[in-house]
Scaffold this motif. Structure first.
Motif, PDB file in Angstrom:
ATOM      1  N   GLU A 133       0.802  -1.174   0.010  1.00 28.90           N
ATOM      2  CA  GLU A 133       0.093  -0.080  -0.081  1.00 28.90           C
ATOM      3  C   GLU A 133       0.717   1.379   0.152  1.00 28.90           C
ATOM      4  O   GLU A 133       1.640   1.408   0.797  1.00 28.90           O
ATOM      5  CB  GLU A 133      -0.879  -0.161   1.318  1.00 28.90           C
TER       6      GLU A 133
ATOM      7  N   SER B 144      -3.459  -7.091  -0.868  1.00 32.63           N
ATOM      8  CA  SER B 144      -4.866  -7.283  -1.464  1.00 32.63           C
ATOM      9  C   SER B 144      -4.622  -7.056  -3.043  1.00 32.63           C
ATOM     10  O   SER B 144      -3.576  -6.590  -3.627  1.00 32.63           O
ATOM     11  CB  SER B 144      -5.714  -6.196  -0.897  1.00 32.63           C
TER      12      SER B 144
ATOM     13  N   VAL C 158      -4.337  -2.119  -4.972  1.00 32.88           N
ATOM     14  CA  VAL C 158      -3.146  -1.641  -4.325  1.00 32.88           C
ATOM     15  C   VAL C 158      -3.095  -0.142  -4.673  1.00 32.88           C
ATOM     16  O   VAL C 158      -3.128   0.437  -5.760  1.00 32.88           O
ATOM     17  CB  VAL C 158      -1.877  -2.173  -4.788  1.00 32.88           C
ATOM     18  N   ARG C 159      -3.256   0.449  -3.376  1.00 37.58           N
ATOM     19  CA  ARG C 159      -3.331   2.074  -3.587  1.00 37.58           C
ATOM     20  C   ARG C 159      -1.830   2.480  -3.853  1.00 37.58           C
ATOM     21  O   ARG C 159      -0.789   1.880  -3.114  1.00 37.58           O
ATOM     22  CB  ARG C 159      -3.709   2.817  -2.300  1.00 37.58           C
ATOM     23  N   THR C 160      -1.420   3.363  -4.624  1.00 39.22           N
ATOM     24  CA  THR C 160      -0.164   3.972  -4.860  1.00 39.22           C
ATOM     25  C   THR C 160       0.130   5.089  -4.050  1.00 39.22           C
ATOM     26  O   THR C 160      -1.080   5.733  -3.667  1.00 39.22           O
ATOM     27  CB  THR C 160       0.062   4.229  -6.317  1.00 39.22           C
TER      28      THR C 160
ATOM     29  N   SER D  18      -5.053   4.013  -8.246  1.00 45.34           N
ATOM     30  CA  SER D  18      -4.518   2.552  -7.473  1.00 45.34           C
ATOM     31  C   SER D  18      -4.533   1.517  -8.841  1.00 45.34           C
ATOM     32  O   SER D  18      -4.758   1.886  -9.859  1.00 45.34           O
ATOM     33  CB  SER D  18      -5.845   2.254  -6.630  1.00 45.34           C
TER      34      SER D  18
END
Length: 321
Positions: A10, A44, A47-49, A54
């Motif tokens: 994340e 997950s 994935v948030r950048t 994301s």
């Protein structure tokens, strides 16, 4: 096939995330066969950048258990404590690593390995801007903030951002030799080996006396590589004492004058091998190595190949291109 698994956490940095995929997926053997299988996974699937988007990965963390090499790109942690770099889900992922797996961290992902205790009493590096904080948090790690990457066998770390390219190329070179790594570098339009360490990129105040730079002396040395050049001669050209010149040179270039001269001689020899039909002994003289034996020794140490092999490899690459 060697399987490389990239662990996207994340807050991952998109640029660094893409480096191992690009470098390893380009690596190919003599017949064009791929040398690596590259998979990207996350705790997950979404994935948030650290950017304004994301990403969705195709694999969950179960593939970690099948990896030959695991690469961890940098990410933005929740806080600044050691536990923030190793949240429980990430610790569980690292616990799935099989014995003998190779671990590679890019930039500040070295904090993850350090928080897991995987760097204790081992050499490592990280982004120069985070070096002081790293030392405070992980005093048992032998941090070297002046290099582009470290290789301690099964654990490798890189300095900031684009030095991840240097490290991934080094892994290819270590696995498959200099010729394959050079082909990858050419395909990706990056140098197969960069000079110096990250010391040359560290922010410093503008020198109060610009005329005290070693740049003019370096330019002069490049025009005189064909003959012996002593440290005293370099210092005299720069109008400095040997001690001052050596210190200032290292501050500006990130290596000693002797190391820099050898690197420049190797680069000149490479250019002559690539672009001329001169005999090896003549190239050795032009590059300041004196003898063909000396050139072979230095080129093999720097690139892992002999002058003849380098010349043959380059010409093959050029004809294919």
């Amino acid at each position: 096939m060697h399987r490389v698994v990239i662990l996207a956490l994340e807050g991952v940095y998109p640029f660094e995330l893409s480096i191992p995929q690009r470098i390893f997926s380009v690596a190919a053997g003599a017949d064009g066969e791929p040398l690596y299988e590259v998979l990207t996974c996350g705790v997950s699937r979404t994935v948030r950048t650290d950017a304004d988007f994301s990403i969705t990965v195709d694999h969950d963390v179960d593939v970690i258990a099948t990896a030959d090499t695991v690469v961890i790109p940098p990410f933005t942690p929740a806080g600044h404590n050691p536990s923030d770099w190793l949240p429980a889900p990430v610790a569980e992922v690292l616990a799935r690593l099989r014995p003998g797996v190779r671990l590679v961290s890019i930039c500040t992902a070295s904090f993850v390995l350090a928080a897991a205790g995987l760097l204790d009493n081992r050499p490592a590096t990280t982004h120069w801007n985070e070096a002081d904080r790293f030392r405070r948090m992980f005093p048992d790690v032998r941090l070297d903030a002046g290099v582009l990457f470290t290789d301690d066998g099964d654990v490798l770390t890189s300095a900031g951002v684009a030095s991840g390219i240097d490290l991934c190329l080094h892994v290819v070179r270590r696995n498959h030799g200099a010729a394959v790594a050079q082909r990858v570098a050419r395909r990706c339009v990056v140098p197969p080996w960069r000079e110096g360490g990250q010391a040359q990129y560290v922010e410093r105040p503008v020198p109060a006396m610009p005329d005290m730079s070693t740049s003019a002396t370096r330019a002069w040395a490049l025009e005189n590589l064909h003959r012996p050049i002593t440290l005293r001669e370099l210092a005299e050209h720069a109008r400095m004492s040997v001690r001052t010149f050596t210190r200032r040179f290292r501050e500006e270039v990130g290596m000693t004058p002797g190391q820099w001269l050898t690197r420049q001689r190797v680069e000149l020899a490479r250019r002559l091998l690539e672009s001329t039909d001169l005999p090896v002994d003549r190239i050795a003289a032009e590059a300041g190595f004196g003898t063909g034996a000396s050139l072979r020794q230095h080129l093999t140490a720097a690139l892992g190949v002999s002058p003849t092999a380098y010349r043959q490899t380059f010409r093959v690459v050029e004809s294919v291109a």
